[in-house]
Design a protein around this motif. Structure first.
Motif, PDB file in Angstrom:
ATOM      1  N   ASP A 264       4.416   9.649  -3.011  1.00 49.25           N
ATOM      2  CA  ASP A 264       3.060   9.380  -3.469  1.00 49.25           C
ATOM      3  C   ASP A 264       3.000   8.157  -4.384  1.00 49.25           C
ATOM      4  OD1 ASP A 264       3.910  10.191  -5.990  1.00 49.25           O
ATOM      5  OD2 ASP A 264       2.888  12.127  -5.928  1.00 49.25           O
ATOM      6  N   MET A 265       1.780   7.759  -4.765  1.00 49.49           N
ATOM      7  CA  MET A 265       1.592   6.547  -5.554  1.00 49.49           C
ATOM      8  C   MET A 265       2.176   6.676  -6.958  1.00 49.49           C
ATOM      9  SD  MET A 265      -2.134   5.021  -4.486  1.00 49.49           S
ATOM     10  CE  MET A 265      -1.894   3.551  -5.488  1.00 49.49           C
ATOM     11  N   VAL A 266       2.202   7.889  -7.478  1.00 54.35           N
ATOM     12  CA  VAL A 266       2.777   8.105  -8.803  1.00 54.35           C
ATOM     13  C   VAL A 266       4.275   7.860  -8.765  1.00 54.35           C
ATOM     14  CG1 VAL A 266       3.262   9.863 -10.547  1.00 54.35           C
ATOM     15  CG2 VAL A 266       0.958   9.652  -9.608  1.00 54.35           C
ATOM     16  N   PHE A 267       4.956   8.411  -7.771  1.00 57.85           N
ATOM     17  CA  PHE A 267       6.399   8.191  -7.641  1.00 57.85           C
ATOM     18  C   PHE A 267       6.678   6.712  -7.362  1.00 57.85           C
ATOM     19  CE2 PHE A 267      10.761   9.067  -6.576  1.00 57.85           C
ATOM     20  CZ  PHE A 267      11.037  10.302  -7.132  1.00 57.85           C
ATOM     21  N   GLN A 268       5.833   6.097  -6.561  1.00 57.93           N
ATOM     22  CA  GLN A 268       5.982   4.681  -6.221  1.00 57.93           C
ATOM     23  C   GLN A 268       6.001   3.805  -7.466  1.00 57.93           C
ATOM     24  OE1 GLN A 268       2.999   3.301  -3.467  1.00 57.93           O
ATOM     25  NE2 GLN A 268       3.474   1.140  -3.738  1.00 57.93           N
ATOM     26  N   HIS A 269       5.177   4.143  -8.451  1.00 59.20           N
ATOM     27  CA  HIS A 269       5.029   3.291  -9.627  1.00 59.20           C
ATOM     28  C   HIS A 269       5.490   3.949 -10.915  1.00 59.20           C
ATOM     29  CE1 HIS A 269       2.183   1.108  -6.884  1.00 59.20           C
ATOM     30  NE2 HIS A 269       2.872   0.112  -7.401  1.00 59.20           N
ATOM     31  N   TYR A 270       6.273   5.029 -10.808  1.00 53.28           N
ATOM     32  CA  TYR A 270       6.809   5.669 -12.012  1.00 53.28           C
ATOM     33  C   TYR A 270       7.569   4.639 -12.848  1.00 53.28           C
ATOM     34  CZ  TYR A 270      10.166   8.227 -14.898  1.00 53.28           C
ATOM     35  OH  TYR A 270      10.944   8.669 -15.950  1.00 53.28           O
TER      36      TYR A 270
ATOM     37  N   THR B 193       0.863  -1.175   0.000  1.00 52.76           N
ATOM     38  CA  THR B 193       0.000   0.000   0.000  1.00 52.76           C
ATOM     39  C   THR B 193       0.900   1.225   0.000  1.00 52.76           C
ATOM     40  OG1 THR B 193      -0.094   0.239   2.406  1.00 52.76           O
ATOM     41  CG2 THR B 193      -1.699  -1.257   1.379  1.00 52.76           C
ATOM     42  N   ASN B 194       0.344   2.373  -0.332  1.00 57.55           N
ATOM     43  CA  ASN B 194       1.178   3.572  -0.350  1.00 57.55           C
ATOM     44  C   ASN B 194       1.688   3.917   1.042  1.00 57.55           C
ATOM     45  OD1 ASN B 194       1.051   7.013  -0.497  1.00 57.55           O
ATOM     46  ND2 ASN B 194       2.289   5.880  -1.967  1.00 57.55           N
ATOM     47  N   ASP B 195       0.887   3.660   2.073  1.00 51.96           N
ATOM     48  CA  ASP B 195       1.354   3.901   3.444  1.00 51.96           C
ATOM     49  C   ASP B 195       2.552   3.012   3.774  1.00 51.96           C
ATOM     50  OD1 ASP B 195      -0.526   5.845   3.942  1.00 51.96           O
ATOM     51  OD2 ASP B 195      -1.931   4.498   4.966  1.00 51.96           O
ATOM     52  N   GLU B 196       2.489   1.761   3.348  1.00 49.21           N
ATOM     53  CA  GLU B 196       3.613   0.847   3.589  1.00 49.21           C
ATOM     54  C   GLU B 196       4.841   1.273   2.798  1.00 49.21           C
ATOM     55  OE1 GLU B 196       1.117  -3.289   4.411  1.00 49.21           O
ATOM     56  OE2 GLU B 196       1.566  -2.663   2.352  1.00 49.21           O
ATOM     57  N   PHE B 197       4.624   1.703   1.576  1.00 44.62           N
ATOM     58  CA  PHE B 197       5.730   2.192   0.752  1.00 44.62           C
ATOM     59  C   PHE B 197       6.408   3.386   1.413  1.00 44.62           C
ATOM     60  CE2 PHE B 197       7.008   5.361  -2.460  1.00 44.62           C
ATOM     61  CZ  PHE B 197       8.029   4.657  -3.089  1.00 44.62           C
ATOM     62  N   ARG B 198       5.612   4.329   1.880  1.00 45.53           N
ATOM     63  CA  ARG B 198       6.175   5.507   2.558  1.00 45.53           C
ATOM     64  C   ARG B 198       6.956   5.102   3.798  1.00 45.53           C
ATOM     65  NH1 ARG B 198       4.144  10.677   1.548  1.00 45.53           N
ATOM     66  NH2 ARG B 198       2.523  10.799  -0.059  1.00 45.53           N
ATOM     67  N   ALA B 199       6.411   4.153   4.546  1.00 52.30           N
ATOM     68  CA  ALA B 199       7.062   3.732   5.785  1.00 52.30           C
ATOM     69  C   ALA B 199       8.427   3.113   5.535  1.00 52.30           C
ATOM     70  CB  ALA B 199       6.166   2.737   6.524  1.00 52.30           C
ATOM     71  N   THR B 200       8.578   2.417   4.411  1.00 58.04           N
ATOM     72  CA  THR B 200       9.845   1.724   4.147  1.00 58.04           C
ATOM     73  C   THR B 200      10.802   2.533   3.288  1.00 58.04           C
ATOM     74  OG1 THR B 200       8.876   0.605   2.226  1.00 58.04           O
ATOM     75  CG2 THR B 200       8.794  -0.552   4.324  1.00 58.04           C
ATOM     76  N   LYS B 201      10.285   3.491   2.491  1.00 57.52           N
ATOM     77  CA  LYS B 201      11.137   4.165   1.526  1.00 57.52           C
ATOM     78  C   LYS B 201      11.354   5.651   1.756  1.00 57.52           C
ATOM     79  CE  LYS B 201      12.358   0.709  -0.894  1.00 57.52           C
ATOM     80  NZ  LYS B 201      13.757   0.259  -0.822  1.00 57.52           N
TER      81      LYS B 201
END
Length: 351
Positions: free
Chosen positions: A273-279, A93-101
């Motif tokens: 954000d989700m866009v950066f996560q999946h760019y 999830t984006n929250d998990e992505f933010r937490a780790t990255k």
């Protein structure tokens, strides 16, 4: 007069509804089956193994939601200059992505902080004429950029950014491109604003490199993606040094261009954000936040085929993210802070 409806007709209607519902259900099941298969293939590609069925179910749900978001975004993107794609972060999830990255990556500098190595706030490229700058720069082509690295689950983007900028200036000064050790910064740069996998800041990393008498190579001090005990100084041979560092004037893409034309430059961005996560490719453009939380490095600039000007950025999330590990971000935007805040806090080491 109300006519009686033949039982045969009613039976046909009921059976028709049952068939129709069964057809819809089958389509839905087929869609889920296709997504399950896609998730299984993705797991194999990225070597992902889950601890139990419950975790796998949660990861599948995140994967499915992200795939739907990616495909919807791309389908609506006729005028967009970039696109998204499935990558190693698609089961988060984006929250998990933010937490780790990003949440524990870059620690934004206090506005009152003083550049210790450049107390007068000097900017050595201030007198460079904009007319004298090349239209495009790519430090990869000039041998000043090491291959893409991967920070993994450790929140030390600050170390990767500082190391990449240092690798660049050392190559420009000596002619030798040597991969340097991020792990030495993670383990040993622990007495200031930098906190290993819990985050840090590039200027403090440069300060450590100066006081430490340089950095050793990646070969001598390999990356482990976790906090560790600092190796004794007498067991580490420094192979690269810097004499100082300077900040690029804040919120000034013209000054940033002058610096990047001369060397790779450390940059902080809002990358959560989700866009950066999946760019996945193209020139990142449009609305973007400025809550700086991720350190990368500008290794060039140029213009896309459609004329859109961009910054070429090296990331530290491996080659399966972005354009083989790189991202192009729109240049000279109306926002003074630049795309995703990239012009707010750049800095570079000096020889």
């Amino acid at each position: 007069m109300i006519m009686a409806i033949p039982k045969v007709f009613l039976l046909a209607v009921v059976l028709g509804c049952i068939c129709l519902c069964s057809t819809v259900l089958s389509a839905r099941e087929l869609g889920d089956a296709a997504m399950v298969e896609r998730h299984e293939q993705w797991m194999a590609q990225h070597g992902r193994v889950y601890k139990d069925g419950a975790e796998k179910a949660r990861r599948f749900e995140a994967f499915r939601n992200n795939v739907v978001f990616i495909e919807s975004f791309n389908a609506a993107g006729n005028r967009r200059k970039f696109w998204l794609g499935v990558n190693q972060f698609t089961d988060l999830t984006n929250d998990e992505f933010r937490a780790t990255k990003t949440n524990k990556g870059f620690i934004k500098r206090n506005a009152a902080a003083v550049n210790k190595a450049s107390p007068t706030g000097t900017f050595r490229y201030s007198n460079v004429s904009a007319d004298a700058l090349p239209a495009a720069v790519d430090w990869r082509a000039k041998g000043a950029v090491t291959p893409i690295k991967n920070q993994g689950q450790c929140g030390c983007c600050w170390a990767f950014s500082a190391v990449a900028a240092t690798e660049g200036i050392v190559q420009l000064s000596t002619g030798k491109l040597v991969p340097l050790s991020e792990q030495e910064l993670v383990d040993c740069d622990a007495n200031g604003a930098d906190h290993g996998c819990e985050g840090g800041e590039m200027d403090d990393a440069f300060e450590f490199i100066i006081k430490n008498g340089g950095l050793t190579s990646e070969t001598n001090y390999p990356y482990t993606a976790q906090d560790g005990q600092c190796k004794a100084k007498n067991t580490i041979n420094s192979v690269a040094t810097i004499k100082g560092y300077e900040d690029v004037p804040a919120n000034d893409e013209a000054s940033l261009m002058k610096a990047v034309a001369a060397q790779p430059v450390s940059v902080a961005v809002d990358g959560g954000d989700m866009v950066f996560q999946h760019y996945a490719g193209g020139v990142l453009s449009g609305s973007c936040g400025t809550s700086l939380d991720h350190g990368i490095v500008a290794v060039g600039y140029g213009a896309a085929d459609d004329g859109t000007k961009f910054w070429l950025m090296k990331n530290s999330w491996g080659t399966t993210w972005g354009e083989d590990g790189y991202i192009r971000m729109e240049k000279d935007v109306a926002d003074a802070g630049g795309m995703c805040g990239l012009a707010m806090q750049p800095s570079y080491p000096t020889e």
